[in-house]
Design an enzyme around this catalytic site. Structure first.
Site, PDB file in Angstrom:
ATOM      1  N   ASP A 281     -42.877  15.601  91.698  1.00 29.47           N
ATOM      2  CA  ASP A 281     -41.712  14.764  91.940  1.00 29.47           C
ATOM      3  C   ASP A 281     -40.555  15.514  91.248  1.00 29.47           C
ATOM      4  OD1 ASP A 281     -40.057  12.336  92.035  1.00 29.47           O
ATOM      5  OD2 ASP A 281     -40.478  12.219  89.894  1.00 29.47           O
TER       6      ASP A 281
ATOM      7  N   ASP B  31     -43.483  10.595  87.698  1.00 27.08           N
ATOM      8  CA  ASP B  31     -43.143   9.781  86.533  1.00 27.08           C
ATOM      9  C   ASP B  31     -42.746   8.344  86.882  1.00 27.08           C
ATOM     10  OD1 ASP B  31     -40.722  10.643  87.762  1.00 27.08           O
ATOM     11  OD2 ASP B  31     -39.655   9.901  86.010  1.00 27.08           O
TER      12      ASP B  31
ATOM     13  N   ASP C 296     -43.683   6.650  92.328  1.00 33.30           N
ATOM     14  CA  ASP C 296     -44.694   7.704  92.462  1.00 33.30           C
ATOM     15  C   ASP C 296     -46.118   7.170  92.383  1.00 33.30           C
ATOM     16  OD1 ASP C 296     -42.760   9.725  92.595  1.00 33.30           O
ATOM     17  OD2 ASP C 296     -42.609   9.801  90.412  1.00 33.30           O
TER      18      ASP C 296
HETATM   19  P1  ADP Z   1     -37.209  11.006  92.881  1.00 29.57           P
HETATM   20  O1  ADP Z   1     -38.161  11.051  94.016  1.00 29.57           O
HETATM   21  O2  ADP Z   1     -36.442  12.296  92.741  1.00 29.57           O
HETATM   22  O3  ADP Z   1     -37.838  10.598  91.582  1.00 29.57           O
HETATM   23  P2  ADP Z   1     -36.243   8.318  93.535  1.00 29.57           P
HETATM   24  O4  ADP Z   1     -37.212   8.064  94.643  1.00 29.57           O
HETATM   25  O5  ADP Z   1     -36.379   7.538  92.279  1.00 29.57           O
HETATM   26  O6  ADP Z   1     -36.081   9.901  93.227  1.00 29.57           O
HETATM   27  O7  ADP Z   1     -34.792   8.031  94.104  1.00 29.57           O
HETATM   28  C1  ADP Z   1     -34.375   8.649  95.274  1.00 29.57           C
HETATM   29  C2  ADP Z   1     -32.902   8.518  95.481  1.00 29.57           C
HETATM   30  O8  ADP Z   1     -32.544   7.150  95.682  1.00 29.57           O
HETATM   31  C3  ADP Z   1     -32.077   8.963  94.314  1.00 29.57           C
HETATM   32  O9  ADP Z   1     -31.841  10.349  94.320  1.00 29.57           O
HETATM   33  C4  ADP Z   1     -30.790   8.181  94.548  1.00 29.57           C
HETATM   34  O10 ADP Z   1     -29.984   8.854  95.464  1.00 29.57           O
HETATM   35  C5  ADP Z   1     -31.261   6.882  95.156  1.00 29.57           C
HETATM   36  N1  ADP Z   1     -31.374   5.803  94.173  1.00 29.57           N
HETATM   37  C6  ADP Z   1     -32.488   5.170  93.765  1.00 29.57           C
HETATM   38  N2  ADP Z   1     -32.216   4.195  92.878  1.00 29.57           N
HETATM   39  C7  ADP Z   1     -30.879   4.229  92.691  1.00 29.57           C
HETATM   40  C8  ADP Z   1     -29.957   3.487  91.871  1.00 29.57           C
HETATM   41  N3  ADP Z   1     -30.361   2.492  91.064  1.00 29.57           N
HETATM   42  N4  ADP Z   1     -28.655   3.768  91.965  1.00 29.57           N
HETATM   43  C9  ADP Z   1     -28.226   4.743  92.777  1.00 29.57           C
HETATM   44  N5  ADP Z   1     -29.020   5.485  93.548  1.00 29.57           N
HETATM   45  C10 ADP Z   1     -30.336   5.251  93.522  1.00 29.57           C
HETATM   46 MG    MG Z   2     -39.054  10.481  89.564  1.00 27.29          MG
END
Ligand code: ADP
Ligand code: MG
Length: 421
Positions: free
Chosen positions: A116, A311, A315
């Site tokens: 991730d 993390d 995930d």
């Molecule tokens: P990753 O897979 O890199 O861990 P996430 O799945 O947690 O990322 O989030 C994916 C995307 O969703 C983030 O890059 C962001 O653009 C958007 N996102 C998720 N939660 C939020 C939030 N609370 N505020 C703004 N954007 C968010």
């Molecule tokens: Mg993450």
């Protein structure tokens, strides 16, 4: 906090007891057949030769007893689980929690590692770079509503916005909130519907938005269904991320992937910085599952295994499905830690190489012990049957071999302290 640790320990202990490796199961099955066979052979050795007039009863009974002592499978039955246990404790000394010896065996066969991005390869500590108000909305209005909405989220992006734009809670009356993993957050604040999230979050609400060209992560904000501007944030890779990926690629030529919910340009930029082979961005949690499933099917065809490292709460489905799920223990959410098979306590991605090295060393020691015990026993069994080996030699072949196998298993501890620095 203490109770939580105790619970974690108990879960770990339970899984340890249940999740046996195939080698351990093999040794158990082996002992089940081996023991009656050698007992039958010993009885035959005591009876048949004297009946055929080949010597005294006492000589052959003595030889049969020597044979029986030598044949005891203790060395195998004790040393195999003990070696795996040594591997698990070596890993834990390195800050790696392995929730069962079977995962050490899986780590040996890993051919693909999928990561991730946020919080796993990057620090997960975003900094605000730009504030871009639009449609006549003032900068303070944009950041105020964004910060008030993000108060409701625990996402690292939300935390960075809250930190950058302190607001007086009493000015913002939040009546409804809904967070969508991989999208963003929606809230009704002072009667205004606020959407803060990525492109997908706004498109899902049918809000038109401009294309911003930046390699930062963009948080688009809409107020009452109208685009009101964007806040860009950026995160940097962990200090050892590049080295961790290089070690995996070079070391057992392991294929690496980065799967992220962040946008494609950000994924590409971070991927290039870290030197990762394959990058997929803009993924929803279920798309991560689909990619890992595909990688797993491909790897299994080539007798390989897939590790997923993550993390976040988003995930957990992938962590649970991968052949071995690895979670970051410090930054990671409780759900991710619970779903994972291996937990890296200090969040360093380079610990994956350490875990694989420990798993390889464990396997090597397990096989050294199996081959050593079987060879020595084979030689002494023949010597015992022929009357060349007496009771002393028998005791060596049993207890001596067991002790040597245990000492060999204990070498894993030393390898652990060496790797700690
Ligand atoms: P990753 O897979 O890199 O861990 P996430 O799945 O947690 O990322 O989030 C994916 C995307 O969703 C983030 O890059 C962001 O653009 C958007 N996102 C998720 N939660 C939020 C939030 N609370 N505020 C703004 N954007 C968010
Ligand atoms: Mg993450």
């Amino acid at each position: 906090m203490k109770i939580q640790r105790l619970r974690e320990f108990w879960i770990w202990f339970k899984t340890l007891a249940v999740k046996k490796t195939t080698t351990e199961r093999f040794i158990k099955r082996f002992a089940k057949i081996y023991t009656p066979v050698v007992v039958a052979l010993a009885v035959m050795l005591a009876i048949i030769p004297p009946l055929l007039g080949l010597g005294e009863w006492l000589t052959w009974i003595n030889r049969a007893l020597v044979f029986l002592v030598i044949s005891c499978p203790c060395a195998l039955v004790i040393s195999v689980p003990l070696s795996f246990f040594g591997g698990i404790s070596a890993a834990s000394r390195n800050g790696i929690l392995v929730k069962g010896s079977n995962f050490l065996e899986v780590l040996n066969q890993v051919s693909v590692v999928a990561f991730d991005k946020t919080g796993t390869l990057t620090k997960g500590q975003f900094e605000v770079n730009q504030v871009l108000p639009a449609g006549g909305v003032s900068e303070t209005k944009l950041t105020g509503y964004a910060a008030a909405a993000e108060q409701q989220s625990t996402h690292p992006i939300a935390q960075s916005i809250i930190r950058a734009f302190p607001i007086a809670q009493t000015d913002y009356h939040v009546t409804r909130t809904a967070e969508t993993a991989g999208h963003g957050i929606e809230a009704v604040i002072n009667g205004v519907t606020v959407v803060a999230g990525n492109e997908k979050a706004l498109l899902a609400n049918k809000i038109k938005l401009p294309q911003l060209t930046t390699s930062d992560t963009v948080v688009y904000v809409a107020l009452d269904g109208e685009y009101a501007g964007a806040i860009t944030v950026a995160d940097c890779p962990k200090a050892d991320a590049r080295q961790a990926v290089a070690a995996l690629n070079k070391h057992g030529s392991i294929e690496t992937w980065m799967l992220t919910g962040d946008s494609e340009p950000v994924a590409k930029a971070i991927g290039a910085e870290i030197g990762i082979d394959n990058v997929a961005g803009g993924l929803m949690p279920e798309q991560k599952v689909a990619i890992v499933d595909r990688l797993t099917a491909e790897a299994h065809n080539k007798a390989g295994k897939v590790a997923f490292v993550g993390d976040g709460i988003n995930d957990t489905p992938v962590l649970a499905r991968a052949d071995v799920g690895i979670a970051m223990g410090g930054l990671g959410s409780d759900a991710a830690i619970e779903a994972a098979d291996v937990v890296i306590m200090d969040d360093q991605p380079s610990k994956i190489t350490t875990a694989i090295a420990i798993a390889k060393h464990t396997k090597q020691i397990v096989w050294e012990n199996i081959i050593f015990a079987l060879t020595i026993k084979g030689i002494f069994l023949i010597a015992g049957a022929l009357g060349v080996a007496g009771m002393w030699e028998a005791v060596f072949a049993d207890v001596g071999v067991t002790l040597i196998a245990i000492l060999n298993a204990m070498r894993l501890q030393r390898s652990a302290s060496r790797k700690r620095h």
